[in-house]
Design an enzyme around this catalytic site. Structure first.
Site, PDB file in Angstrom:
ATOM      1  N   TYR A  88      -1.952  -0.703  10.353  1.00  0.00           N
ATOM      2  CA  TYR A  88      -2.086  -1.170   9.391  1.00  0.00           C
ATOM      3  C   TYR A  88      -0.929  -1.108   8.210  1.00  0.00           C
ATOM      4  O   TYR A  88      -0.416  -2.002   7.778  1.00  0.00           O
ATOM      5  CB  TYR A  88      -3.285  -0.923   8.648  1.00  0.00           C
ATOM      6  N   SER A 136       1.044  -1.230   0.067  1.00  0.00           N
ATOM      7  CA  SER A 136       0.170  -0.077  -0.135  1.00  0.00           C
ATOM      8  C   SER A 136       0.845   1.420   0.107  1.00  0.00           C
ATOM      9  O   SER A 136       1.908   1.141   0.714  1.00  0.00           O
ATOM     10  CB  SER A 136      -0.890   0.183   1.268  1.00  0.00           C
ATOM     11  N   LYS A 168       1.728  -3.862   6.621  1.00  0.00           N
ATOM     12  CA  LYS A 168       2.192  -3.843   5.262  1.00  0.00           C
ATOM     13  C   LYS A 168       3.866  -3.928   5.090  1.00  0.00           C
ATOM     14  O   LYS A 168       4.135  -4.681   4.201  1.00  0.00           O
ATOM     15  CB  LYS A 168       1.474  -2.847   4.460  1.00  0.00           C
TER      16      LYS A 168
HETATM   17  P1  NAD Z   1     -11.095  -6.331   0.918  1.00  0.00           P
HETATM   18  O1  NAD Z   1     -11.330  -6.540   2.254  1.00  0.00           O
HETATM   19  O2  NAD Z   1     -12.174  -6.372  -0.090  1.00  0.00           O
HETATM   20  O3  NAD Z   1     -10.400  -7.892   0.436  1.00  0.00           O
HETATM   21  C1  NAD Z   1      -9.650  -8.509   1.246  1.00  0.00           C
HETATM   22  C2  NAD Z   1     -10.005  -9.942   1.358  1.00  0.00           C
HETATM   23  O4  NAD Z   1      -9.300 -10.807   2.301  1.00  0.00           O
HETATM   24  C3  NAD Z   1     -11.580 -10.384   1.899  1.00  0.00           C
HETATM   25  O5  NAD Z   1     -12.226 -10.870   0.755  1.00  0.00           O
HETATM   26  C4  NAD Z   1     -11.590 -10.997   3.119  1.00  0.00           C
HETATM   27  O6  NAD Z   1     -12.640 -11.752   3.458  1.00  0.00           O
HETATM   28  C5  NAD Z   1     -10.419 -11.567   2.932  1.00  0.00           C
HETATM   29  N1  NAD Z   1      -9.694 -11.757   4.450  1.00  0.00           N
HETATM   30  C6  NAD Z   1      -9.588 -10.866   5.468  1.00  0.00           C
HETATM   31  N2  NAD Z   1      -9.255 -11.828   6.563  1.00  0.00           N
HETATM   32  C7  NAD Z   1      -8.866 -13.096   5.833  1.00  0.00           C
HETATM   33  C8  NAD Z   1      -8.527 -14.226   6.683  1.00  0.00           C
HETATM   34  N3  NAD Z   1      -7.813 -14.117   7.812  1.00  0.00           N
HETATM   35  N4  NAD Z   1      -8.325 -15.247   5.872  1.00  0.00           N
HETATM   36  C9  NAD Z   1      -8.770 -15.274   4.553  1.00  0.00           C
HETATM   37  N5  NAD Z   1      -9.066 -14.354   4.044  1.00  0.00           N
HETATM   38  C10 NAD Z   1      -9.210 -13.292   4.871  1.00  0.00           C
HETATM   39  O7  NAD Z   1     -10.027  -5.463   0.785  1.00  0.00           O
HETATM   40  P2  NAD Z   1      -9.440  -4.850  -0.839  1.00  0.00           P
HETATM   41  O8  NAD Z   1      -9.650  -3.377  -0.885  1.00  0.00           O
HETATM   42  O9  NAD Z   1      -9.765  -5.825  -1.985  1.00  0.00           O
HETATM   43  O10 NAD Z   1      -7.941  -5.026  -0.414  1.00  0.00           O
HETATM   44  C11 NAD Z   1      -6.899  -6.087  -1.063  1.00  0.00           C
HETATM   45  C12 NAD Z   1      -5.575  -6.032  -0.390  1.00  0.00           C
HETATM   46  O11 NAD Z   1      -5.210  -4.778  -1.031  1.00  0.00           O
HETATM   47  C13 NAD Z   1      -5.344  -5.826   1.273  1.00  0.00           C
HETATM   48  O12 NAD Z   1      -4.350  -6.454   1.466  1.00  0.00           O
HETATM   49  C14 NAD Z   1      -5.504  -4.502   1.307  1.00  0.00           C
HETATM   50  O13 NAD Z   1      -4.684  -4.364   2.595  1.00  0.00           O
HETATM   51  C15 NAD Z   1      -4.599  -4.329   0.201  1.00  0.00           C
HETATM   52  N6  NAD Z   1      -4.668  -2.707  -0.115  1.00  0.00           N
HETATM   53  C16 NAD Z   1      -6.214  -2.223  -0.366  1.00  0.00           C
HETATM   54  C17 NAD Z   1      -6.200  -0.958  -0.597  1.00  0.00           C
HETATM   55  C18 NAD Z   1      -7.701  -0.134  -0.762  1.00  0.00           C
HETATM   56  O14 NAD Z   1      -7.789   0.990  -0.577  1.00  0.00           O
HETATM   57  N7  NAD Z   1      -8.692  -0.972  -0.967  1.00  0.00           N
HETATM   58  C19 NAD Z   1      -4.992  -0.011  -0.989  1.00  0.00           C
HETATM   59  C20 NAD Z   1      -3.887  -0.489  -0.773  1.00  0.00           C
HETATM   60  C21 NAD Z   1      -3.762  -1.884  -0.580  1.00  0.00           C
HETATM   61  C1  WQD Z   2      -9.226   9.741   0.910  1.00  0.00           C
HETATM   62  C2  WQD Z   2      -9.361  11.161   1.328  1.00  0.00           C
HETATM   63  C3  WQD Z   2      -9.612  11.479   3.549  1.00  0.00           C
HETATM   64  C4  WQD Z   2     -13.461   9.735   3.990  1.00  0.00           C
HETATM   65  C5  WQD Z   2      -6.935   4.696   2.919  1.00  0.00           C
HETATM   66  C6  WQD Z   2      -5.444   3.917   3.620  1.00  0.00           C
HETATM   67  C7  WQD Z   2      -4.638   3.678   2.773  1.00  0.00           C
HETATM   68  C8  WQD Z   2      -5.096   2.662   1.571  1.00  0.00           C
HETATM   69  C9  WQD Z   2      -6.191   3.446   1.186  1.00  0.00           C
HETATM   70  C10 WQD Z   2      -4.876   0.393   1.932  1.00  0.00           C
HETATM   71  C11 WQD Z   2      -8.676  11.486   2.299  1.00  0.00           C
HETATM   72  C12 WQD Z   2     -10.876  12.145   2.650  1.00  0.00           C
HETATM   73  C13 WQD Z   2     -12.364  10.331   3.387  1.00  0.00           C
HETATM   74  C14 WQD Z   2     -14.511  10.943   4.359  1.00  0.00           C
HETATM   75  C15 WQD Z   2     -13.003  12.639   3.815  1.00  0.00           C
HETATM   76  N1  WQD Z   2      -5.740   1.358   2.112  1.00  0.00           N
HETATM   77  N2  WQD Z   2     -12.176  11.494   3.198  1.00  0.00           N
HETATM   78  N3  WQD Z   2     -14.121  12.173   4.340  1.00  0.00           N
HETATM   79  O1  WQD Z   2      -7.092   7.653   3.717  1.00  0.00           O
HETATM   80  O2  WQD Z   2      -6.140   8.034   1.407  1.00  0.00           O
HETATM   81  O3  WQD Z   2      -6.206   5.825   2.077  1.00  0.00           O
HETATM   82  O4  WQD Z   2      -7.053   3.968   1.996  1.00  0.00           O
HETATM   83  O5  WQD Z   2      -4.011   0.233   1.958  1.00  0.00           O
HETATM   84  O6  WQD Z   2      -3.772   2.926   3.389  1.00  0.00           O
HETATM   85  O7  WQD Z   2      -4.964   4.740   4.610  1.00  0.00           O
HETATM   86  O8  WQD Z   2      -8.264   6.845   1.842  1.00  0.00           O
HETATM   87  O9  WQD Z   2     -10.518   6.958   1.048  1.00  0.00           O
HETATM   88  O10 WQD Z   2      -9.968   6.971   3.488  1.00  0.00           O
HETATM   89  O11 WQD Z   2      -9.757   8.862   2.133  1.00  0.00           O
HETATM   90  O12 WQD Z   2     -12.808  13.717   3.585  1.00  0.00           O
HETATM   91  O13 WQD Z   2     -15.604  10.507   4.901  1.00  0.00           O
HETATM   92  O14 WQD Z   2     -10.695  11.490   1.403  1.00  0.00           O
HETATM   93  O15 WQD Z   2      -9.312  12.779   4.378  1.00  0.00           O
HETATM   94  O16 WQD Z   2      -7.944  12.844   2.027  1.00  0.00           O
HETATM   95  P1  WQD Z   2      -6.896   7.252   2.291  1.00  0.00           P
HETATM   96  P2  WQD Z   2      -9.639   7.299   2.164  1.00  0.00           P
END
Ligand code: NAD
Ligand code: WQD
Length: 366
Positions: free
Chosen positions: A156, A128, A160
């Site tokens: 979190y 991330s 990562k």
């Molecule tokens: P998501 O929650 O939709 O997907 C994660 C999946 O992992 C889910 O289906 C959940 O059921 C499964 N899971 C959770 N705990 C588990 C366990 N103990 N055993 C097996 N499965 C389990 O999230 P996402 O947004 O699709 O994110 C996917 C990956 O990308 C994650 O590792 C997240 O940290 C990373 N990531 C997400 C974002 C974002 O903003 N969505 C940004 C950067 C990184």
């Molecule tokens: C985006 C922008 C908020 C909600 C997070 C995790 C990051 C990654 C992606 C997993 C920010 C603003 C949000 C609201 C707002 N996930 N906001 N009102 O914080 O950039 O990243 O998700 O890896 O690790 O930290 O994403 O969608 O929460 O926020 O004003 O109700 O929107 O302040 O500027 P963020 P977000």
């Protein structure tokens, strides 16, 4: 013809489901494992509706090494893993850190141990942009390149960056072990994909983001405002040093992100680079107000909001410098913010209850 076999851990989740779809469309065999902690089994039907192919599915917990072993035993052809399974709520991670380390770090260790036993040597990991923390603390690090020093500011993010280290150490150890045995060891490879802010849905309107419980990311919250489930969006701070005072993020369409996984996996298989980190972002920053405007345009009317205090832990700017992925993976985003907003709105309108309902009729009748 099947080009390879991939275990997709966390593959019923948001990004995992789109990646599973991209893999199937590229003729990979896909085996999904997921505990369904934050996703729905209905995802498998939607993937099949779109691709015409049904991925294998096993409900298991990623910390359960014996259960993973069984899947590899049943599918000896699997030679790659894409690992999405994790807990991802930043706020919650500070409240229950041990659970986040148990699942995110412990689950990754279990998966890597099982991979080692079964000689599965390529892994693509969901890292991330949050591993960078506040990149504005350094001069000239916005947009953020991969060589920006990492420094996550929340639990979190630390899970990562820890997993990035665990994977790096494991790949190096396996390569060294192979070399000592007179082999090249180059089959051991890992991609650490640092995503920026994924958003959007499938243009068909039948696959999208459906987090269980209350969403905390901007776009799912805006979607709730648009569909009337939420009165207004709370904007976290308008006193940042951006053009309009709101924070800047790099929003990337989930289809572009999914394709990023495919090209990263193909790169590992073709070039055997060892461990590589790549930013997956568009390189374009958008403020919260930009997003409210863009999504409002897709919906067709203004969306209500109220400016409140900054959210603790938020940073001014997380915009990617994606030039390494552009150059090495020949990958760049192709879809725009407008595409993401249009697709998200279609998904929201078609599926007000997310995956907790049948697909729209036209898909069943076709
Ligand atoms: P998501 O929650 O939709 O997907 C994660 C999946 O992992 C889910 O289906 C959940 O059921 C499964 N899971 C959770 N705990 C588990 C366990 N103990 N055993 C097996 N499965 C389990 O999230 P996402 O947004 O699709 O994110 C996917 C990956 O990308 C994650 O590792 C997240 O940290 C990373 N990531 C997400 C974002 C974002 O903003 N969505 C940004 C950067 C990184
Ligand atoms: C985006 C922008 C908020 C909600 C997070 C995790 C990051 C990654 C992606 C997993 C920010 C603003 C949000 C609201 C707002 N996930 N906001 N009102 O914080 O950039 O990243 O998700 O890896 O690790 O930290 O994403 O969608 O929460 O926020 O004003 O109700 O929107 O302040 O500027 P963020 P977000």
């Amino acid at each position: 013809m099947v080009v390879g076999s991939v275990l997709v851990a966390g593959g019923t989740g948001y990004i995992g489901s789109f990646t599973a779809l991209a893999l199937l469309e590229a003729d990979y065999k896909v085996v999904i494992v997921d505990s369904l902690y934050n996703s729905s089994i209905e995802v498998i039907n939607r993937i099949e509706l779109i691709s015409g192919k049904r991925p294998a599915f096993y409900k298991l917990d990623i910390t359960d090494e014996a259960a993973i072993d069984k899947v590899f035993d049943e599918h000896p052809d699997i030679d790659n893993v894409i690992h999405f399974a994790a807990l991802k709520a930043v706020g919650e991670s500070g409240e229950i850190p041990l659970e986040y380390y148990r699942v995110n770090v412990g689950g990754s260790v279990a998966l890597l141990r099982s991979m080692e036993k079964h000689n599965v040597t390529n892994v693509v990991f969901s890292s991330s942009a949050t591993v960078y923390g506040d990149a504005t603390r350094f001069p000239n690090m916005i947009p953020i390149p991969e060589h920006c020093p990492i420094g996550p500011t929340n639990t979190y993010g630390r899970t990562k960056s820890t997993v990035e280290s665990v994977i790096t150490d494991q790949i190096e150890a396996q390569r060294n072990k192979a070399k000592k045995a007179g082999k090249s060891g180059e089959e051991w490879n890992a991609a650490l994909l640092r995503y920026f802010n994924p958003c959007g849905s499938h243009p068909s309107g039948i696959m999208g983001e459906d987090p269980l419980g209350v969403p905390y990311n901007l776009l799912p919250l805006l979607a709730q405002v648009a569909i009337g489930k939420r009165e207004k969006l709370l904007v976290f701070g308008d006193d940042y040093s951006s053009k309009d005072g709101t924070a800047i993020r790099d929003y990337i369409h989930v289809l572009d992100l999914a394709r990023g996984h495919l090209v990263a996996l193909n790169y590992l298989r073709e070039h055997h680079p060892g461990v590589k980190a790549w930013n997956l972002g568009s390189g374009r920053g958008s403020t919260v107000f930009d997003m409210i405007k863009a999504f409002g345009a897709a919906v067709g009317h203004d969306l209500a909001y109220q400016v409140v205090e900054r959210r603790p832990g938020d940073v001014l700017d997380l915009t990617a410098n994606p030039s390494l992925a552009n150059k090495e993976l020949n990958w760049k985003t192709e879809l725009t913010l407008e595409d993401a907003c249009r697709d998200l709105w279609k998904w929201t309108k078609n599926n007000p209850n997310g995956y907790n309902q049948s697909p729209p009729k036209e898909f069943l009748e076709e």
